[in-house]
Write a protein that holds these residues in place. Structure first.
Motif, PDB file in Angstrom:
ATOM      1  N   ASP A 146     -37.155  19.653 -21.354  1.00  0.00           N
ATOM      2  CA  ASP A 146     -38.419  18.861 -20.753  1.00  0.00           C
ATOM      3  C   ASP A 146     -38.458  19.397 -19.159  1.00  0.00           C
ATOM      4  O   ASP A 146     -39.532  19.814 -18.698  1.00  0.00           O
ATOM      5  CB  ASP A 146     -38.187  17.417 -20.730  1.00  0.00           C
ATOM      6  N   ALA A 147     -37.269  19.298 -18.578  1.00  0.00           N
ATOM      7  CA  ALA A 147     -37.323  19.769 -17.216  1.00  0.00           C
ATOM      8  C   ALA A 147     -37.709  21.432 -17.005  1.00  0.00           C
ATOM      9  O   ALA A 147     -38.326  21.521 -16.066  1.00  0.00           O
ATOM     10  CB  ALA A 147     -35.949  19.606 -16.549  1.00  0.00           C
ATOM     11  N   THR A 148     -37.384  21.990 -17.794  1.00  0.00           N
ATOM     12  CA  THR A 148     -37.738  23.475 -17.452  1.00  0.00           C
ATOM     13  C   THR A 148     -39.162  23.898 -17.832  1.00  0.00           C
ATOM     14  O   THR A 148     -39.911  24.536 -17.286  1.00  0.00           O
ATOM     15  CB  THR A 148     -36.906  24.331 -18.550  1.00  0.00           C
ATOM     16  N   THR A 149     -39.606  23.016 -18.942  1.00  0.00           N
ATOM     17  CA  THR A 149     -41.049  23.170 -19.274  1.00  0.00           C
ATOM     18  C   THR A 149     -41.947  22.606 -18.056  1.00  0.00           C
ATOM     19  O   THR A 149     -42.717  23.299 -17.914  1.00  0.00           O
ATOM     20  CB  THR A 149     -41.302  22.338 -20.539  1.00  0.00           C
ATOM     21  N   ARG A 150     -41.409  21.618 -17.465  1.00  0.00           N
ATOM     22  CA  ARG A 150     -42.246  21.105 -16.358  1.00  0.00           C
ATOM     23  C   ARG A 150     -42.289  22.273 -15.365  1.00  0.00           C
ATOM     24  O   ARG A 150     -43.392  22.331 -14.746  1.00  0.00           O
ATOM     25  CB  ARG A 150     -41.707  19.771 -15.981  1.00  0.00           C
ATOM     26  N   LEU A 151     -41.315  22.967 -15.167  1.00  0.00           N
ATOM     27  CA  LEU A 151     -41.174  23.965 -14.028  1.00  0.00           C
ATOM     28  C   LEU A 151     -42.188  25.050 -14.701  1.00  0.00           C
ATOM     29  O   LEU A 151     -43.084  25.545 -13.862  1.00  0.00           O
ATOM     30  CB  LEU A 151     -39.983  24.484 -13.860  1.00  0.00           C
ATOM     31  N   ILE A 152     -42.158  25.383 -15.761  1.00  0.00           N
ATOM     32  CA  ILE A 152     -42.889  26.578 -16.285  1.00  0.00           C
ATOM     33  C   ILE A 152     -44.429  26.341 -16.030  1.00  0.00           C
ATOM     34  O   ILE A 152     -45.349  26.931 -15.809  1.00  0.00           O
ATOM     35  CB  ILE A 152     -42.702  26.792 -17.730  1.00  0.00           C
ATOM     36  N   GLU A 153     -44.918  24.669 -16.482  1.00  0.00           N
ATOM     37  CA  GLU A 153     -46.227  24.402 -16.342  1.00  0.00           C
ATOM     38  C   GLU A 153     -46.528  24.391 -14.797  1.00  0.00           C
ATOM     39  O   GLU A 153     -47.894  24.457 -14.632  1.00  0.00           O
ATOM     40  CB  GLU A 153     -46.242  22.969 -16.769  1.00  0.00           C
ATOM     41  N   GLY A 172     -31.209  23.370 -23.750  1.00  0.00           N
ATOM     42  CA  GLY A 172     -32.589  23.254 -23.582  1.00  0.00           C
ATOM     43  C   GLY A 172     -33.139  24.142 -22.638  1.00  0.00           C
ATOM     44  O   GLY A 172     -34.402  24.383 -22.836  1.00  0.00           O
ATOM     45  N   TYR A 173     -32.666  24.351 -21.482  1.00  0.00           N
ATOM     46  CA  TYR A 173     -33.175  25.181 -20.506  1.00  0.00           C
ATOM     47  C   TYR A 173     -33.638  26.483 -21.181  1.00  0.00           C
ATOM     48  O   TYR A 173     -34.522  27.061 -20.911  1.00  0.00           O
ATOM     49  CB  TYR A 173     -32.135  25.450 -19.315  1.00  0.00           C
ATOM     50  N   ARG A 174     -32.534  27.244 -21.947  1.00  0.00           N
ATOM     51  CA  ARG A 174     -32.689  28.436 -22.420  1.00  0.00           C
ATOM     52  C   ARG A 174     -33.701  28.353 -23.338  1.00  0.00           C
ATOM     53  O   ARG A 174     -34.404  29.445 -23.552  1.00  0.00           O
ATOM     54  CB  ARG A 174     -31.384  28.874 -23.169  1.00  0.00           C
ATOM     55  N   GLN A 175     -33.757  27.541 -24.095  1.00  0.00           N
ATOM     56  CA  GLN A 175     -34.749  27.263 -25.395  1.00  0.00           C
ATOM     57  C   GLN A 175     -36.114  27.273 -24.686  1.00  0.00           C
ATOM     58  O   GLN A 175     -37.168  27.846 -25.357  1.00  0.00           O
ATOM     59  CB  GLN A 175     -34.473  26.130 -26.197  1.00  0.00           C
ATOM     60  N   ILE A 203     -37.326  30.772 -23.631  1.00  0.00           N
ATOM     61  CA  ILE A 203     -37.600  31.521 -25.102  1.00  0.00           C
ATOM     62  C   ILE A 203     -38.894  31.033 -25.459  1.00  0.00           C
ATOM     63  O   ILE A 203     -39.792  31.896 -25.731  1.00  0.00           O
ATOM     64  CB  ILE A 203     -36.613  31.786 -25.973  1.00  0.00           C
ATOM     65  N   ASP A 204     -39.251  29.831 -25.816  1.00  0.00           N
ATOM     66  CA  ASP A 204     -40.465  29.363 -26.373  1.00  0.00           C
ATOM     67  C   ASP A 204     -41.527  29.486 -25.416  1.00  0.00           C
ATOM     68  O   ASP A 204     -42.941  29.747 -26.172  1.00  0.00           O
ATOM     69  CB  ASP A 204     -40.308  27.687 -26.636  1.00  0.00           C
ATOM     70  N   HIS A 205     -41.464  29.767 -24.150  1.00  0.00           N
ATOM     71  CA  HIS A 205     -42.618  30.228 -23.305  1.00  0.00           C
ATOM     72  C   HIS A 205     -42.817  31.578 -22.862  1.00  0.00           C
ATOM     73  O   HIS A 205     -43.403  32.099 -22.108  1.00  0.00           O
ATOM     74  CB  HIS A 205     -42.529  29.553 -22.018  1.00  0.00           C
ATOM     75  N   GLY A 206     -41.917  32.532 -23.694  1.00  0.00           N
ATOM     76  CA  GLY A 206     -42.082  33.967 -23.558  1.00  0.00           C
ATOM     77  C   GLY A 206     -41.328  34.338 -22.345  1.00  0.00           C
ATOM     78  O   GLY A 206     -41.837  35.462 -21.616  1.00  0.00           O
ATOM     79  N   ILE A 207     -40.328  33.857 -21.883  1.00  0.00           N
ATOM     80  CA  ILE A 207     -39.677  34.165 -20.503  1.00  0.00           C
ATOM     81  C   ILE A 207     -38.446  34.359 -20.890  1.00  0.00           C
ATOM     82  O   ILE A 207     -37.505  33.777 -21.754  1.00  0.00           O
ATOM     83  CB  ILE A 207     -39.683  32.940 -19.507  1.00  0.00           C
ATOM     84  N   ASP A 208     -37.786  35.632 -20.428  1.00  0.00           N
ATOM     85  CA  ASP A 208     -36.675  36.119 -20.636  1.00  0.00           C
ATOM     86  C   ASP A 208     -35.531  35.099 -19.924  1.00  0.00           C
ATOM     87  O   ASP A 208     -35.660  34.899 -19.124  1.00  0.00           O
ATOM     88  CB  ASP A 208     -36.269  37.640 -20.042  1.00  0.00           C
ATOM     89  N   VAL A 209     -34.189  35.109 -20.644  1.00  0.00           N
ATOM     90  CA  VAL A 209     -33.255  34.258 -20.240  1.00  0.00           C
ATOM     91  C   VAL A 209     -32.377  35.189 -19.261  1.00  0.00           C
ATOM     92  O   VAL A 209     -31.802  36.259 -19.846  1.00  0.00           O
ATOM     93  CB  VAL A 209     -32.391  33.693 -21.371  1.00  0.00           C
TER      94      VAL A 209
END
Length: 346
Positions: free
Chosen positions: A164-171, A195-198, A201-207
């Motif tokens: 959730d934290a990483t998704t918020r940053l992506i948004e 969770g950060y890595r997943q 990946i789910d948003h098409g960003i390389d780890v």
């Protein structure tokens, strides 16, 4: 009870059923409500000693705290347990132990009080070896899991925290998102990193492992974060906790970068000191200490009494509590608290 029965115009047995929580399907709801209202008006209090002699229970629960009572988070966890137990007619006794011998001593002391069951919690979410002295009693683990995976327990959903934290940053438009983690081996570190890595990946960003720094504290931690700023130039930071977010704030200030504008930051804890100190205020994920204490106490009483608990009567909390029949470890989906350290969603 006789006085209440006379006022309402019902039998003493009806009053007894209602005040002991056994009226479901036996007493009409309208009459049960009148009995409760009369009991409140007349100041009725059950005789705990008489009840314990009748039920072979003391209605006392012991809370074993392993280094928790001295942390800033103990209050919420203990308050949650206390609120739940009070509503269920129980009293909470809390003790703290820092090693195996101290814990055994405290367990022995609580057993002499005749406690009906135990809550057991360790500092930070971890796998624990539960003392043998506790295993013969009804027991629920709070913010912990037993090594054998057999005991009822509740913990934060650490993987969802990272996701959730990483998704918020992506948004918010971030694409070079750093993870400022913890060097200590912890359940939370593993889950939040996963969770950060997943989310990436789910948003098409390389780890990119070059964007990860695991740090402990003080000068070395700050220098590691500064080196990350200069070498990789992240535009977003997910921090293992609010304390580590301070290093990001400090490094950004030294470089003339504005938090919430030039870079975005998300922490974990909603720690009061950092929440009231950092400027702009830190967007963070709140750990569900109150919710875990409240859920665990309800689960313990359900086990002690062998009955269902009315979960519909639970209070509204920041995070939604799982159902009591959720397989262990029950995981709480923690809530992201929006403040000012992240760009508006794009």
């Amino acid at each position: 009870m006789k006085q209440i029965a006379q006022r309402v115009g019902v039998s003493v047995s009806t009053v007894s059923l209602v005040l002991n929580g056994r009226d479901g399907g036996r007493v009409k709801p309208r009459i049960a409500q009148r009995v409760r209202e009369a009991a409140d008006e007349m100041g009725y209090q059950p005789n705990a000693l008489a009840r314990s002699l009748r039920t072979s229970r003391t209605n006392i629960v012991g809370f074993i705290s392993v280094e928790v009572a001295t942390t800033p988070y103990a209050g919420g966890m203990i308050q949650g347990a206390q609120d739940a137990l009070s509503a269920l007619g129980y009293v909470l006794l809390t003790v703290n132990g820092d090693d195996a011998q101290a814990i055994d001593d405290e367990v022995g002391a609580l057993r002499r009080y005749g406690v009906d069951g135990f809550l057991y919690s360790a500092m930070s979410n971890r796998v624990v070896d539960v003392p043998k002295s506790l295993r013969r009693f009804p027991l629920v683990l709070v913010d912990a899991t037993d090594a054998e995976g057999r005991l009822a327990s509740i913990e934060p959903d650490e993987t969802r925290i990272g996701y959730d934290a990483t998704t918020r940053l992506i948004e918010a438009g971030c694409r070079r998102i750093a993870y400022i983690g913890c060097t200590e081996p912890m359940v939370a570190q593993d889950g939040r990193l996963e969770g950060y890595r997943q989310a990436l990946i789910d948003h098409g960003i390389d780890v990119d492992e070059r964007l990860r720094r695991d740090v402990l504290n003080n000068g070395p931690a700050l220098r590691a974060v500064e080196e990350l700023f200069d070498s990789e130039r992240p535009d977003g930071f997910f921090c293992f906790n609010d304390a580590r977010a301070w290093y990001v704030y400090e490094a950004a200030a030294r470089r003339g970068l504005r938090i919430g504008d030039d870079i975005s930051v998300v922490g974990v804890d909603n720690h009061r000191v950092f929440a009231e100190t950092l400027e702009p205020q830190l967007t963070t994920i709140e750990l569900p200490h109150y919710e875990m204490g409240y859920w665990a106490a309800n689960r313990l009483v359900a086990d002690i009494e062998g009955r269902a608990i009315n979960e519909a009567a639970w209070p509204r909390t920041t995070a939604v509590m799982p159902l009591l029949d959720t397989p262990s470890p029950a995981k709480v989906h923690c809530t992201l608290i929006e403040k000012a350290s992240v760009h508006a969603a794009r």
